[in-house]
Design an enzyme around this catalytic site. Structure first.
Site, PDB file in Angstrom:
ATOM      1  N   SER A  38       0.802  -1.230   0.000  1.00  0.00           N
ATOM      2  CA  SER A  38       0.000   0.000   0.000  1.00  0.00           C
ATOM      3  C   SER A  38       0.831   1.275   0.000  1.00  0.00           C
ATOM      4  O   SER A  38       0.254   2.375  -0.004  1.00  0.00           O
ATOM      5  CB  SER A  38      -0.955   0.015   1.197  1.00  0.00           C
ATOM      6  OG  SER A  38      -2.035  -0.873   0.972  1.00  0.00           O
ATOM      7  N   LYS A  41      -0.208   3.701  -2.657  1.00  0.00           N
ATOM      8  CA  LYS A  41      -1.221   4.754  -2.522  1.00  0.00           C
ATOM      9  C   LYS A  41      -0.582   6.128  -2.362  1.00  0.00           C
ATOM     10  O   LYS A  41      -1.256   7.154  -2.552  1.00  0.00           O
ATOM     11  CB  LYS A  41      -2.141   4.452  -1.338  1.00  0.00           C
ATOM     12  CG  LYS A  41      -2.980   3.183  -1.522  1.00  0.00           C
ATOM     13  CD  LYS A  41      -3.955   2.996  -0.379  1.00  0.00           C
ATOM     14  CE  LYS A  41      -4.807   1.739  -0.567  1.00  0.00           C
ATOM     15  NZ  LYS A  41      -4.071   0.500  -0.273  1.00  0.00           N
ATOM     16  N   SER A  98      -6.077   3.507   4.309  1.00  0.00           N
ATOM     17  CA  SER A  98      -5.467   2.692   3.259  1.00  0.00           C
ATOM     18  C   SER A  98      -6.513   1.833   2.563  1.00  0.00           C
ATOM     19  O   SER A  98      -6.286   0.659   2.253  1.00  0.00           O
ATOM     20  CB  SER A  98      -4.346   1.805   3.834  1.00  0.00           C
ATOM     21  OG  SER A  98      -3.532   1.292   2.797  1.00  0.00           O
ATOM     22  N   LYS A 201       3.098   6.667   5.291  1.00  0.00           N
ATOM     23  CA  LYS A 201       2.212   5.617   4.800  1.00  0.00           C
ATOM     24  C   LYS A 201       2.749   4.236   5.141  1.00  0.00           C
ATOM     25  O   LYS A 201       3.943   3.975   5.004  1.00  0.00           O
ATOM     26  CB  LYS A 201       2.057   5.751   3.279  1.00  0.00           C
ATOM     27  CG  LYS A 201       0.987   4.851   2.683  1.00  0.00           C
ATOM     28  CD  LYS A 201      -0.405   5.317   3.067  1.00  0.00           C
ATOM     29  CE  LYS A 201      -1.471   4.310   2.661  1.00  0.00           C
ATOM     30  NZ  LYS A 201      -1.477   3.109   3.519  1.00  0.00           N
TER      31      LYS A 201
END
Length: 491
Positions: A38, A41, A98, A201
């Site tokens: 992820s 993203k 997320s 993140k």
């Protein structure tokens, strides 16, 4: 992002940089291509911020959720096909929770399809210098060929911070409203545990392990750390904290900020059939062609007249240059000029002009007047006697002005006012107070002089050489800052 339990051994990679300069402070397997999970993203959100800035979409644009977005596996917000939701809530869900369904919905809203959005992700990655990254989707779930490196993700994190600072606070939110419901940050444990942490993140899949791109600021220093292949959330966070500490130890306390260059796209790629927006490219102008002349209707008669007129002008100019024409005047009928009494000044003119300078003009050959010329020329009217030649008539002396009495010699232009900003115990304290005050109120004290005067009660810190208006204004502004100030008039 799939719900993590405990990952099998995934390849480890790490990168630590000084965010201010981009200097690498630590690297291990930083260029090994691995599954980003992820962390993908981050690129999805970077393009979302870029699209908002360029006017391709707005945070309040209402997005209709497609079946493709609604069918993404967890982690997800729970979007339904056909549902309408504002774009800002998709950004919050993708960045904080997320959510995979929100990430796919962002890509489709901007580019028209997930495939078209993936191509834009790759163009943007290339423009940012992420040379070993290739994206296949907007969410980061494992897919063949969907790979990146610790170095490239660190570069992306730095660009997120510097290129879109107005949106960076999203990554530090512990919880946020995602429209449908509040959501919690997947990085909340590290944000709460590490001093100065404010992003960025997390990522997890079985193939990738536990990944994290983190950023923290302490004082004037900012460190960005990336870890791929952690064995659990706790061990990954501990490793990132260890590398963060290493970064703060190695980074200089003072460093000039060198922001990364904004992305420059080499060419625009047109995608037939895509429903996406126009991508505005930042490119330098390489050539500036001259505009095409406006077409003119060709009239043969007008062209012939123009050519004849042009030739006539050229001949006239050439003749005037090579053969100056003699002065010609028309014949004048003799008439007796009216008697004009010469002014006494004429004798003065004759006396002033030397005889050698008075010459008789050569006779001009006269010829009969042509039909176009007038047969008579009226003589000029006599000059009125009331006109006085300035150069010859002495000007009466003007009355002397009343002498101005000067009571005080000064070049200060009325700058005899001053202000006092304190009575201190030493000259050093007084000079320091003057300097700090001048920096605070530079607009009104820029032209004033700092002066320290020693008196029986201490060292007086004064600004001198001011007008009354300047002194009053400076004191009013300083008083508004709760600073001491007294106006001192001329002494």
């Amino acid at each position: 992002m799939l719900a993590p339990s405990r990952a099998q051994a995934a390849p480890y990679a790490a990168m630590v940089i000084d965010a201010r300069t981009g200097e690498v402070l630590h690297a291990r397997n930083a260029d090994t291509r691995l599954h980003p999970a992820s962390l993908t993203k981050m690129m999805t959100l970077y393009i979302a911020f870029e699209a908002i800035k360029r006017g391709e979409i707005t945070p309040d644009t209402v997005v209709t959720i497609t079946q493709k977005a609604a069918s993404e596996p967890p982690s997800k917000l729970g979007l339904r096909a056909g549902q309408k939701i504002k774009f800002r809530y998709l950004i919050r869900a993708a960045g904080v929770k997320s959510a995979n369904d929100a990430a796919t919905a962002i890509g489709i809203a901007i580019a028209g399809s997930e495939a078209a959005f993936a191509r834009r992700m790759n163009r943007t990655a290339k423009a940012l210098g992420m040379t070993r990254t290739h994206f296949k989707n907007a969410h980061g779930l494992t897919e063949s060929g969907h790979l990146s490196t610790a170095r490239d993700m660190t570069t992306l994190g730095r660009h997120l911070f510097f290129d879109h600072p107005e949106y960076y606070n999203l990554f530090s939110r512990i919880t946020t409203d995602a429209g449908m419901r509040p959501v919690s940050n997947t990085n909340r444990r590290f944000l709460s545990a590490y001093k100065g942490a404010d992003g960025i993140k997390t990522g997890y899949t079985r193939a990738a392990g536990f990944n994290l791109v983190a950023s923290a600021e302490r004082g004037s220093e900012r460190i960005i750390t990336t870890v791929f292949g952690g064995q659990s959330t706790a061990s990954r966070n501990a490793k990132v904290a260890e590398l963060m500490d290493l970064g703060f130890r190695r980074a200089p306390s003072r460093a000039s900020v060198r922001k990364p260059a904004l992305p420059v796209y080499s060419a625009e790629v047109f995608e037939p059939g895509a429903a996406g927006k126009t991508i505005r490219l930042v490119t330098a102008v390489k050539r500036s062609p001259r505009p095409t002349p406006r077409p003119i209707t060709q009239d043969p008669v007008a062209q012939a007249q123009l050519a004849a007129l042009t030739e006539g002008i050229k001949d006239a100019v050439a003749t005037a240059i090579t053969q100056p024409a003699p002065v010609e005047v028309a014949a004048v009928v003799e008439t007796a000029p009216p008697a004009v009494t010469p002014a006494p000044r004429a004798e003065l003119v004759a006396a002033l002009v030397p005889t050698a300078q008075i010459t008789t003009a050569a006779p001009v050959q006269a010829r009969p007047a042509t039909p176009e010329a007038p047969t008579t020329v009226a003589p000029p009217r006599p000059r009125p006697e009331a006109i006085i030649l300035t150069a010859l008539e002495p000007k009466p002396a003007a009355a002397l002005a009343e002498p101005e009495v000067v009571s005080r010699m000064s070049t200060s232009g009325g700058r005899h006012w001053a202000i006092n900003v304190g009575v201190l115990g030493s000259r050093y304290q007084a000079e320091r107070t003057l300097l700090k005050t001048a920096l605070k109120e530079i607009d009104t004290l820029d032209d004033a002089l700092r002066k320290v005067v020693r008196r029986s009660d201490g060292w007086h810190a004064n600004f001198v050489g001011m007008t009354q208006t300047q002194a009053d204004l400076a004191c009013r502004r300083l008083s508004a800052r709760n600073a001491r100030c007294n106006v001192l008039g001329p002494s």
